[in-house]
Design an enzyme around this catalytic site. Sequence first.
Site, PDB file in Angstrom:
ATOM      1  N   LYS A 116       1.053  -1.124   0.124  1.00  0.00           N
ATOM      2  CA  LYS A 116       0.011  -0.047  -0.043  1.00  0.00           C
ATOM      3  C   LYS A 116       0.818   1.227  -0.057  1.00  0.00           C
ATOM      4  CE  LYS A 116      -2.120   3.071   1.811  1.00  0.00           C
ATOM      5  NZ  LYS A 116      -1.936   4.507   1.110  1.00  0.00           N
ATOM      6  N   GLU A 139       9.007  16.677  14.609  1.00  0.00           N
ATOM      7  CA  GLU A 139       9.584  16.715  13.436  1.00  0.00           C
ATOM      8  C   GLU A 139       9.046  17.733  12.431  1.00  0.00           C
ATOM      9  OE1 GLU A 139       8.318  13.209  11.257  1.00  0.00           O
ATOM     10  OE2 GLU A 139      10.298  12.877  10.408  1.00  0.00           O
ATOM     11  N   GLU A 168       9.213   2.203  11.042  1.00  0.00           N
ATOM     12  CA  GLU A 168      10.206   3.119  10.611  1.00  0.00           C
ATOM     13  C   GLU A 168       9.720   4.514  10.665  1.00  0.00           C
ATOM     14  OE1 GLU A 168      13.434   2.200  10.648  1.00  0.00           O
ATOM     15  OE2 GLU A 168      13.154  -0.062  10.179  1.00  0.00           O
ATOM     16  N   CYS A 182      13.415  11.535   6.575  1.00  0.00           N
ATOM     17  CA  CYS A 182      13.388  11.267   8.345  1.00  0.00           C
ATOM     18  C   CYS A 182      14.644  11.416   8.979  1.00  0.00           C
ATOM     19  CB  CYS A 182      12.717   9.652   8.443  1.00  0.00           C
ATOM     20  SG  CYS A 182      13.847   8.553   7.625  1.00  0.00           S
TER      21      CYS A 182
END
Length: 479
Positions: free
Chosen positions: A181, A382, A254, A288
């Site tokens: 997906k 973040e 992750e 990331c």
Amino acid sequence: MVTKTATAERLLIGGSWVRSRGESYPLYNPYDGSELAHIPMATPEEVEDAVRAASEAFAVTEVTPAHERARRLNATADFIARDREVLGRTIAAEAGKALKYALAEADRGEQTFRFAAEEAKRIQGETVPMDAGRGAENRMGFWIRVPKGPVAAISPFNFPLNLVAHKVAPALAAGNSVVLKPASATPLTAFHLGRLLVEAGFPAGSVNILTGKGSVVGDALVSDSRIAVVSFTGSPAVGRGILARAGLKRVILELGSNSAVVVAADADFAKVFPAVVNAAYANSGQVCLSVQRLYVHQSRWREFVERFLAATEALVVGDPLDPATDVGPMISQAEAERAESWIEEAVQAGAQVLVGGTRKGAVVQPTVLVGVRPEMKVMCREVFAPVVSLVPFTDLDEAFGMVNDSPYGLQAGIFTESLDTAFAAVRALRVGGIMVNDTSNYRVDHMPYGGVKGSGLGREGPHFAVEEMTDLKMVVLNL
Ligand code: NAP
């Protein structure tokens, strides 16, 4: 492949490209707003068809010999190399990634498949000295690794090829089947990879591709008891929800980070530049591992800031499909507005913008902030945008403390010419990986990769992902 007229894409289920019975959504280029394709939104029945196809195909994949799995993975790598230009342009068009980085991602995707092909041939077990246990003197024992079963691979938008490769390639190397997906913003690259996997000879049902909302399609996969492994890369909030709903299956997460780099007093600036600048702004900071917090020793502060600003101002910002572009748009205008509001909030709380700080459409100008405080969003959350905060320090332990003052722990970097300082960082920093004389953004695709704390569970890198996607089976012989 991106065409001038938007194409109607199809789902890959059970070896066939299926026209969905559900609705579709238009996919736009985030830079110029042009329509790229119509993407199907898989219905619950189509999710059921794909999971059933993957379950049935597992009976075939689990007995496919290692040399054949490796051959197909290497063939896929060959096709990625052949289609490098098309893949690079597709990534640039749908993700807004500057073409040079998009082409580099295609190269990495090829390598990830090759690493996985090699891993397929060394999934090994070990003997167990049974006679070490009293009463087991006449037993011989060993364990083998066996594939776990269908893998749900759920991937983010920021590396539409290589982060799909990091899930699909080890799953297939291990002898599993897959339902992929991809992120709703970047499905075209995944569909292209699907065509290459079919061309490489992976059998019907061993790779299925479903598009549609993560909260619908992804959720249905995560909750399905026939799925043995969920391999997810994405935001921490979605990752936590997946863990809560997955039940008894292996979950690899992750997740994000607000990665930091320390520039020590003895840092060699020839190593620091241009690495830190590229690592802060590549893919508009939507990595990331992006450098978000930069802690610089007070003795080098002035020189560092001067060079960092000059390098930031020299970046070419614009159309991702222009080979000269360094920084393209963010994935959407909404995300760019979110980043802009975080910058404004920091400024209102006392931070200063030294360069950048502006937005046009989905494009955020590379931005450098100083005078920041730990509780500002640009520091403690973040940022996932081309925004970097510079902070001076005087004492190394203080710098390590600031790096660790984070809910995340993916990777960190330190620039120093001293082995003592490097090892002090290795001991002190709570992260999944420490890069000495490189930034947090450094990664080679076969190394173990993943985070601690809020950055996730498990490790990727084909060798380590194969471990996550296999079970140990113990064999004891009573002789
Ligand atoms: P995201 O919004 O969490 O989406 C990731 C994937 O999850 C997409 O395919 C998404 O589908 C799907 N999804 C959404 N809701 C779901 C649900 N309820 N159940 C199952 N799946 C669901 O992340 P993103 O914005 O694409 O990517 C950015 C994030 O990824 C950042 O936080 C970044 O740090 C992280 N990331 C981490 C790594 C790493 O290796 N640690 C690497 C790259 C990125 P839709 O697109 O349809 O919503």
